[in-house]
Design a protein around this motif. Structure first.
Motif, mmCIF file in Angstrom:
data_model
loop_
_atom_site.group_PDB
_atom_site.id
_atom_site.type_symbol
_atom_site.label_atom_id
_atom_site.label_comp_id
_atom_site.label_asym_id
_atom_site.label_seq_id
_atom_site.Cartn_x
_atom_site.Cartn_y
_atom_site.Cartn_z
ATOM 1 N N TYR A 192 11.101 -2.325 18.508
ATOM 2 C CA TYR A 192 9.756 -1.797 18.358
ATOM 3 C C TYR A 192 9.233 -2.075 16.948
ATOM 4 O O TYR A 192 9.981 -1.944 15.979
ATOM 5 N N TYR A 219 9.956 12.820 16.680
ATOM 6 C CA TYR A 219 9.432 11.901 17.676
ATOM 7 C C TYR A 219 9.880 12.332 19.068
ATOM 8 O O TYR A 219 10.998 12.813 19.259
ATOM 9 N N LEU A 244 4.966 10.033 17.710
ATOM 10 C CA LEU A 244 5.060 10.952 16.582
ATOM 11 C C LEU A 244 4.564 12.334 16.974
ATOM 12 O O LEU A 244 3.434 12.484 17.445
ATOM 13 N N TYR A 257 4.957 15.296 11.322
ATOM 14 C CA TYR A 257 5.216 14.530 10.109
ATOM 15 C C TYR A 257 5.116 15.448 8.899
ATOM 16 O O TYR A 257 4.575 16.551 8.995
ATOM 17 N N TRP A 271 13.670 9.696 5.227
ATOM 18 C CA TRP A 271 14.161 8.692 4.292
ATOM 19 C C TRP A 271 15.425 9.224 3.630
ATOM 20 O O TRP A 271 15.509 10.400 3.309
ATOM 21 N N TYR A 318 15.718 4.407 6.107
ATOM 22 C CA TYR A 318 15.220 5.477 6.970
ATOM 23 C C TYR A 318 16.323 5.792 7.965
ATOM 24 O O TYR A 318 16.979 4.893 8.482
ATOM 25 N N TRP A 370 3.111 3.000 17.589
ATOM 26 C CA TRP A 370 4.236 2.158 17.976
ATOM 27 C C TRP A 370 3.781 1.108 18.988
ATOM 28 O O TRP A 370 2.878 1.352 19.790
ATOM 29 N N GLY A 371 4.439 -0.039 18.952
ATOM 30 C CA GLY A 371 4.222 -1.020 19.989
ATOM 31 C C GLY A 371 5.001 -0.632 21.238
ATOM 32 O O GLY A 371 5.721 0.363 21.249
ATOM 33 N N ALA A 415 7.846 3.872 24.389
ATOM 34 C CA ALA A 415 8.014 3.925 22.941
ATOM 35 C C ALA A 415 7.991 5.365 22.441
ATOM 36 O O ALA A 415 7.380 6.243 23.071
ATOM 37 N N PRO A 416 8.650 5.636 21.350
ATOM 38 C CA PRO A 416 8.576 6.973 20.753
ATOM 39 C C PRO A 416 7.149 7.323 20.351
ATOM 40 O O PRO A 416 6.322 6.437 20.115
ATOM 41 N N PRO A 421 8.867 4.326 3.925
ATOM 42 C CA PRO A 421 8.491 4.765 5.273
ATOM 43 C C PRO A 421 8.896 6.217 5.482
ATOM 44 O O PRO A 421 10.081 6.534 5.483
ATOM 45 N N GLU A 422 7.930 7.086 5.667
ATOM 46 C CA GLU A 422 8.235 8.498 5.864
ATOM 47 C C GLU A 422 7.920 8.985 7.268
ATOM 48 O O GLU A 422 8.479 9.978 7.712
ATOM 49 N N TYR A 423 7.008 8.326 7.935
ATOM 50 C CA TYR A 423 6.760 8.631 9.337
ATOM 51 C C TYR A 423 6.024 7.458 9.950
ATOM 52 O O TYR A 423 5.440 6.641 9.236
ATOM 53 N N PHE A 424 6.052 7.397 11.280
ATOM 54 C CA PHE A 424 5.499 6.243 11.983
ATOM 55 C C PHE A 424 4.573 6.742 13.084
ATOM 56 O O PHE A 424 5.015 7.350 14.050
ATOM 57 N N ASP A 425 3.285 6.507 12.906
ATOM 58 C CA ASP A 425 2.321 7.157 13.780
ATOM 59 C C ASP A 425 1.852 6.322 14.959
ATOM 60 O O ASP A 425 1.294 6.870 15.904
ATOM 61 N N SER A 481 10.164 13.916 9.907
ATOM 62 C CA SER A 481 9.251 13.713 11.027
ATOM 63 C C SER A 481 10.035 13.840 12.334
ATOM 64 O O SER A 481 11.270 13.756 12.345
#
Lengths: 110, 121
Positions: free
Chosen positions: B95, A37, A47, A50, A92, A99, B111-112, A44-45, B105-109, A35
């Motif tokens: 975060y 970012y 996405l 993915y 991963w 990660y 975020w705070g 914040a980052p 966890p493969e991706y994070f869509d 992925s």
């Protein structure tokens, strides 16, 4: 020290294309999804890509991702001043059970 | 609308403890893996920990094992990070982010906004 290596910076003129490489190994990129970012200073980052090459809703098709072997690439076409940001790859790592993020690349629009 | 709001950051002395919280809304909280990522001043992103929806799969960055503990309360739609024996090098913006429906966890869509932790005498 990150296990994923990215160039520290890339640059191009507005409207041009840049590519950002992300180099890893069989335990991470080679056998897992990548992925990407985007991060602006103080925020914040976000996405961008993915599962190697899929774009979330709302991400323009100027952004693309690909993977080959143990490397991945983010491409940005039609470069805009608003694309100036830091970009990170991530995946991963099966051996580490962790990660891992890439070292990050700063994109500059000349 | 998916929202993640971190809280609990602040100034703490070396050796001290802090508990971060992340309040989530706008999605089926218990179904998703959640993660903590930190970013030291002027540095890159560092994954800290992840926890699956059922809490069956919990992972930590090797360098943090034994000092940090991740947990979640699905009834309260909240994620937590207990940080003990804090060091100066733990100073960072922390975060929380939503992972996928997968157990790793493969991706994070989403975020705070992040919460700043400063470890200093």
């Amino acid at each position: 020290q990150s296990v994923l290596t990215q160039p520290p910076s890339v640059s191009a003129a507005p409207g041009q294309k840049v590519t950002i490489s992300c180099s890893g190994s069989n335990s991470n990129i080679g056998n897992n999804y990548v992925s990407w970012y985007q991060q602006f200073p103080g925020t914040a980052p976000k996405l961008l890509i993915y599962d190697n090459n899929k774009r979330p809703s709302g991400i323009p098709d100027r952004f693309s991702g690909s993977k080959s072997g143990t490397s991945a690439t983010l491409g940005i076409t039609g470069l805009q001043t608003g694309d100036e940001a830091d970009y990170y790859c991530g995946t991963w790592d099966t051996n580490l059970s962790a990660y891992v993020f890439g070292t990050g690349t700063e994109v500059t629009v000349l | 609308e998916v929202q993640l709001v971190e809280s609990g950051g602040g100034l703490v002395k070396p050796g001290g403890s802090l508990r971060l919280s992340c309040a989530a809304s706008g999605f089926t909280f218990s179904s998703y893996t959640l993660i903590w990522v930190r970013q030291a001043p002027g540095k890159g992103l560092e994954w800290v920990s992840s926890i699956s929806g059922s809490t069956n799969y919990i992972y930590y960055a090797e360098s943090l094992k034994g000092r940090f503990t991740v947990s979640r309360d699905n009834a309260k739609n909240s994620l937590y990070l207990q940080m003990n024996s804090l060091r100066a090098e733990d100073t960072a913006v922390y975060y929380c982010a939503r992972g996928s429906l997968r157990t790793i966890p493969e991706y994070f869509d989403f975020w705070g906004q992040g919460t700043l932790v400063t470890v200093s005498p």
